[in-house]
Structure formats: structure tokens, C-alpha cells
Motif scaffolding. Structure first.
Motif, PDB file in Angstrom:
ATOM      1  N   GLU B  23       2.759   0.840  -6.853  1.00  0.00           N
ATOM      2  CA  GLU B  23       3.855  -0.119  -6.707  1.00  0.00           C
ATOM      3  C   GLU B  23       3.410  -1.527  -7.084  1.00  0.00           C
ATOM      4  OE1 GLU B  23       6.788   0.831  -6.190  1.00  0.00           O
ATOM      5  OE2 GLU B  23       6.717   2.730  -5.104  1.00  0.00           O
ATOM      6  N   THR B  24       2.162  -1.856  -6.754  1.00  0.00           N
ATOM      7  CA  THR B  24       1.550  -3.139  -7.091  1.00  0.00           C
ATOM      8  C   THR B  24       0.095  -2.809  -7.421  1.00  0.00           C
ATOM      9  OG1 THR B  24       0.688  -3.635  -4.870  1.00  0.00           O
ATOM     10  CG2 THR B  24       2.975  -4.262  -5.284  1.00  0.00           C
ATOM     11  N   PRO B  25      -0.724  -3.818  -7.798  1.00  0.00           N
ATOM     12  CA  PRO B  25      -2.141  -3.511  -8.050  1.00  0.00           C
ATOM     13  C   PRO B  25      -2.840  -2.869  -6.842  1.00  0.00           C
ATOM     14  CG  PRO B  25      -1.585  -5.643  -8.969  1.00  0.00           C
ATOM     15  CD  PRO B  25      -0.369  -5.183  -8.209  1.00  0.00           C
ATOM     16  N   THR B  26      -2.313  -3.017  -5.628  1.00  0.00           N
ATOM     17  CA  THR B  26      -2.994  -2.449  -4.462  1.00  0.00           C
ATOM     18  C   THR B  26      -2.188  -1.379  -3.719  1.00  0.00           C
ATOM     19  OG1 THR B  26      -2.166  -4.309  -3.146  1.00  0.00           O
ATOM     20  CG2 THR B  26      -4.416  -4.491  -3.987  1.00  0.00           C
ATOM     21  N   ALA B  27      -0.880  -1.505  -3.692  1.00  0.00           N
ATOM     22  CA  ALA B  27      -0.074  -0.589  -2.875  1.00  0.00           C
ATOM     23  C   ALA B  27       0.405   0.597  -3.696  1.00  0.00           C
ATOM     24  CB  ALA B  27       1.140  -1.328  -2.310  1.00  0.00           C
ATOM     25  N   ARG B  28       0.495   1.747  -3.053  1.00  0.00           N
ATOM     26  CA  ARG B  28       1.088   2.865  -3.759  1.00  0.00           C
ATOM     27  C   ARG B  28       1.965   3.714  -2.841  1.00  0.00           C
ATOM     28  NH1 ARG B  28      -3.429   7.399  -5.521  1.00  0.00           N
ATOM     29  NH2 ARG B  28      -4.227   7.833  -3.447  1.00  0.00           N
ATOM     30  N   THR B  29       2.885   4.409  -3.500  1.00  0.00           N
ATOM     31  CA  THR B  29       3.818   5.279  -2.794  1.00  0.00           C
ATOM     32  C   THR B  29       3.329   6.708  -2.885  1.00  0.00           C
ATOM     33  OG1 THR B  29       5.738   3.844  -3.072  1.00  0.00           O
ATOM     34  CG2 THR B  29       6.179   6.196  -2.824  1.00  0.00           C
ATOM     35  N   ALA B 157       3.383 -10.739  -8.256  1.00  0.00           N
ATOM     36  CA  ALA B 157       2.709  -9.459  -8.517  1.00  0.00           C
ATOM     37  C   ALA B 157       2.653  -8.576  -7.277  1.00  0.00           C
ATOM     38  CB  ALA B 157       1.289  -9.713  -9.030  1.00  0.00           C
ATOM     39  N   SER B 158       2.890  -9.158  -6.104  1.00  0.00           N
ATOM     40  CA  SER B 158       2.801  -8.391  -4.857  1.00  0.00           C
ATOM     41  C   SER B 158       4.132  -7.789  -4.434  1.00  0.00           C
ATOM     42  CB  SER B 158       2.291  -9.300  -3.727  1.00  0.00           C
ATOM     43  OG  SER B 158       1.064  -9.887  -4.076  1.00  0.00           O
ATOM     44  N   ILE B 159       5.179  -7.997  -5.218  1.00  0.00           N
ATOM     45  CA  ILE B 159       6.497  -7.476  -4.839  1.00  0.00           C
ATOM     46  C   ILE B 159       6.514  -5.956  -4.949  1.00  0.00           C
ATOM     47  CG2 ILE B 159       8.956  -7.434  -5.466  1.00  0.00           C
ATOM     48  CD1 ILE B 159       8.761 -10.259  -6.331  1.00  0.00           C
ATOM     49  N   LEU B 160       6.856  -5.306  -3.842  1.00  0.00           N
ATOM     50  CA  LEU B 160       7.024  -3.854  -3.853  1.00  0.00           C
ATOM     51  C   LEU B 160       8.371  -3.512  -4.492  1.00  0.00           C
ATOM     52  CD1 LEU B 160       5.885  -3.009  -0.204  1.00  0.00           C
ATOM     53  CD2 LEU B 160       4.601  -2.539  -2.298  1.00  0.00           C
TER      54      LEU B 160
END
Lengths: 98, 252
Positions: B23-29, B157-160
Motif C-alpha cells: 500500500e505504501t513503501p512500508t505498509a501492506r495488505t 507517500a504514506s497515504i494508504l
């Protein structure tokens, strides 16, 4: 483990092993300050052994839950009353007033 | 009185990872297939249990991101630096892996369609996840309650769910989305970078006399600050529901 407390929403899973209705939306009355409010609004510390929920108004302990393999200890002495919503039983016959 | 769901006594079930989406460089679904999933309300969460080869086991709660969709369930995980579980879920977990989970749980921080009340969603960082489930459920059920979202996020860039939010803000009738940047606002942004404040919540939310249902989710510090601001500008504390993440990671 997290350093900051959680809130009472975090009680939902662990208490679902004990209760058949959702306890986070139940209204608890604090035995210390008499505040009444949803258990979801309590302040929950998960870094103690088990879970400790405190009153958001006076910080008194209202609930403690410790689990071990196959057993749970639930301490509710900090609550005078817990008001739970009981959904209607779909199997029940309609009430037959006389 | 909120409708209570009959949960029965919940037991652990096993889900299989069928898809992973950055979803972002760090978060994922994490998209899971959970046979027999009973469905859920928007805002509910699941507990995940991870067990190491030596038998050590630990549990964490994650909000459900998806609207109800059969046996399919989506969670979005933002890794907490030095976290015990989230870096594994956000980085190591692979398609085909199995996860133990219990849920859905939580009956308080929940939006159900059909009330017609205006809804005001206030998200800090990955606190957007359960609120996104509400936005998705609203559209899925054809509910016409007007929704306004204020999303406090570090930088663009951090927007989910960035593309989906942009599309929904354009296409979902009655949904307004306002992003507020805490570290770096994009060029041309109407508001400089900074924490949310009363003027933003007044401008982008509902006036208190519309009696909106308010849902606030994010890290503990964010939630306390936002809830205090909302009450200060006149919202009924009983209409402001909050859900806190206990970690210090991922401050929005």
C-alpha cells in the motif's frame, strides 16, 4: 510489547472466549467513582501478566483477566454492575402475557 | 442501544494468505481466505496468533480493512519498528502461508448502515484501516449516510489506499476526503504541514448540531488529542467513539 496503554476495544477478543455477547459495548459502572460507560472506553494495559482495564475517569482497576492453558481468571471486583445487551433469542416463543 | 451480535464462544480458525498488496513503501495488505468466515461489521477487528517453532506464541489485534465479502478478509499492517509481530506480517509473510485468527470481535467501534446519521471519520496514520472498512461498506450497501473523512498522515507517500481514496472521493456520492499532512504537504496544498487542529476539524467535519456519529482511530496520542479537540468544538462525547493503537510506532 507496546509501551502505551490500549483501550477497552482490545478486550473484545480475549473476553469472547468467556462471554457469548460483546463486552466492549457493555456499560460498566466503576465501583470506585461510579462512572458509567462502555467498557471500550477503559484504559487497558496488556504488558502485565494478562490484561488490566482501568476506569478512564479515576484510574481504578475495573477488570483483570489472566489466562493460562485451559483456564481463565476474571476479576470484576472493580465493577458494581455490567449492563450487557442480550439479543433476542430467535428460537424463543413469543412472550405470552396473562 | 447498539444491536448486539450473537458471537457464541469464539474459537481460533485458520486463514490462508491468497494475496499480498503493497500500500505504501512500508505498509501492506494481507488478503486472507477464511473458510466459514461468518461475516463482520465495519470497524471490527481480528486477533492473530503467531506461534514460533519453539512453541512461544503471541497475539495481536488487527482491524479489518475490507467490507464483508464471503470468505475473503483483508487486513492492512503498518510495521512498528522493533515490533515483534508487525514486521513479520508486513515483510516476511508469503502467499500460501497460514495464519491463526479469532474474530470478528468488537461491537462498539462499529458502523452499521441504515442509521442515516452523518458520519465523521478522523484517522491518524494506519488508524485509517477500520474507517476504510466503513467507507467500503457504505458504498457496498448503497447506504446514503453522508461521510466526511479527515486523514492525518505524515506525507503524501504514506497515504494508504491512495488511488482508491482519490477515486472514491470523486465517485462515491456523499463522501468527502480531506488529507492533513504532519511532516510534508505536497506543493499547492491549501494547508501547511502540521498536526490537526480545531479549525481543520470545524472546516472539514460536520457541525456538532448535525449530531454526527464520530469515529476516531490512530495512535494513542493522536486519538486523545483529536477526541479532546472534537469535544472542545462542541461534539457530544457520547457520540465520539475512539480506538487507540498502543504502540508509539508510525506516528502520523
Amino acid at each position: 510489547m507496546s509501551q502505551l496503554p490500549l483501550d477497552g476495544n482490545a478486550l473484545a477478543g480475549p473476553l469472547s472466549e468467556v462471554f457469548s455477547v460483546d463486552v466492549t459495548s457493555a456499560i460498566g459502572e466503576c465501583a470506585h467513582c461510579r462512572r458509567r460507560g462502555p467498557m471500550a472506553e477503559t484504559v487497558v494495559y496488556a504488558s502485565a501478566p494478562g490484561l488490566v482495564a482501568r476506569c478512564p475517569n479515576c484510574e481504578a482497576v475495573v477488570l483483570r483477566l489472566v489466562r493460562d492453558s485451559g483456564r481463565a481468571w476474571l476479576d470484576l471486583r472493580g465493577l458494581i454492575c455490567l449492563q450487557l445487551a442480550i439479543p433476542p433469542d430467535p428460537e424463543a416463543e413469543p412472550a405470552n402475557g396473562t | 442501544m447498539a444491536r448486539a451480535a450473537v458471537l457464541g464462544r469464539l474459537s481460533w480458525r485458520v486463514g490462508t494468505v491468497i494475496e499480498l498488496r503493497d500500500e505504501t513503501p512500508t505498509a501492506r495488505t494481507i488478503v486472507l481466505d477464511v473458510p466459514g468466515w461468518p461475516g463482520h461489521a465495519a470497524g471490527q477487528h481480528v486477533d492473530l496468533r503467531l506461534t514460533a517453532p519453539d512453541g512461544y506464541s503471541t497475539e495481536r489485534s488487527y482491524s479489518i480493512a475490507s467490507a464483508p465479502d464471503g470468505d475473503r478478509l483483508e487486513l492492512t499492517v503498518e510495521p512498528i519498528p522493533d515490533g515483534e509481530v508487525s514486521p513479520y506480517l508486513a515483510g516476511v509473510l508469503a502467499s500460501g502461508d497460514q495464519l491463526e485468527l479469532r474474530g470478528p470481535v468488537g461491537g462498539w467501534f462499529v458502523w452499521r448502515p441504515g442509521t442515516a446519521d452523518p458520519v465523521f471519520l478522523v484517522a491518524g496514520g494506519s488508524g485509517l484501516v477500520p474507517l476504510m472498512a466503513m467507507i467500503r461498506a457504505r458504498e457496498l450497501t448503497g447506504d446514503e449516510s453522508p461521510f466526511r473523512l479527515v486523514y492525518s498522515v505524515r506525507d503524501p507517500a504514506s497515504i494508504l489506499y491512495a488511488d482508491e481514496l482519490r477515486r472514491r472521493a470523486r465517485d462515491d456520492r456523499g463522501l468527502d476526503v480531506t488529507c492533513a499532512y504532519t511532516r510534508m504537504a505536497p506543493p499547492g496544498s491549501p494547508r501547511p504541514a502540521g498536526r490537526i487542529d480545531a479549525s481543520l476539524l470545524i472546516a472539514a467535519g460536520w457541525p456538532p448540531d448535525r449530531r454526527p456519529a464520530v469515529f476516531v482511530c490512530g495512535p494513542t496520542g493522536f486519538v486523545e488529542a483529536a477526541a479532546n479537540l472534537l469535544v472542545d468544538i462542541g461534539h457530544d462525547p457520547r457520540r465520539v467513539k475512539t480506538e487507540r493503537f498502543g504502540s508509539t510506532g508510525g506516528s502520523p
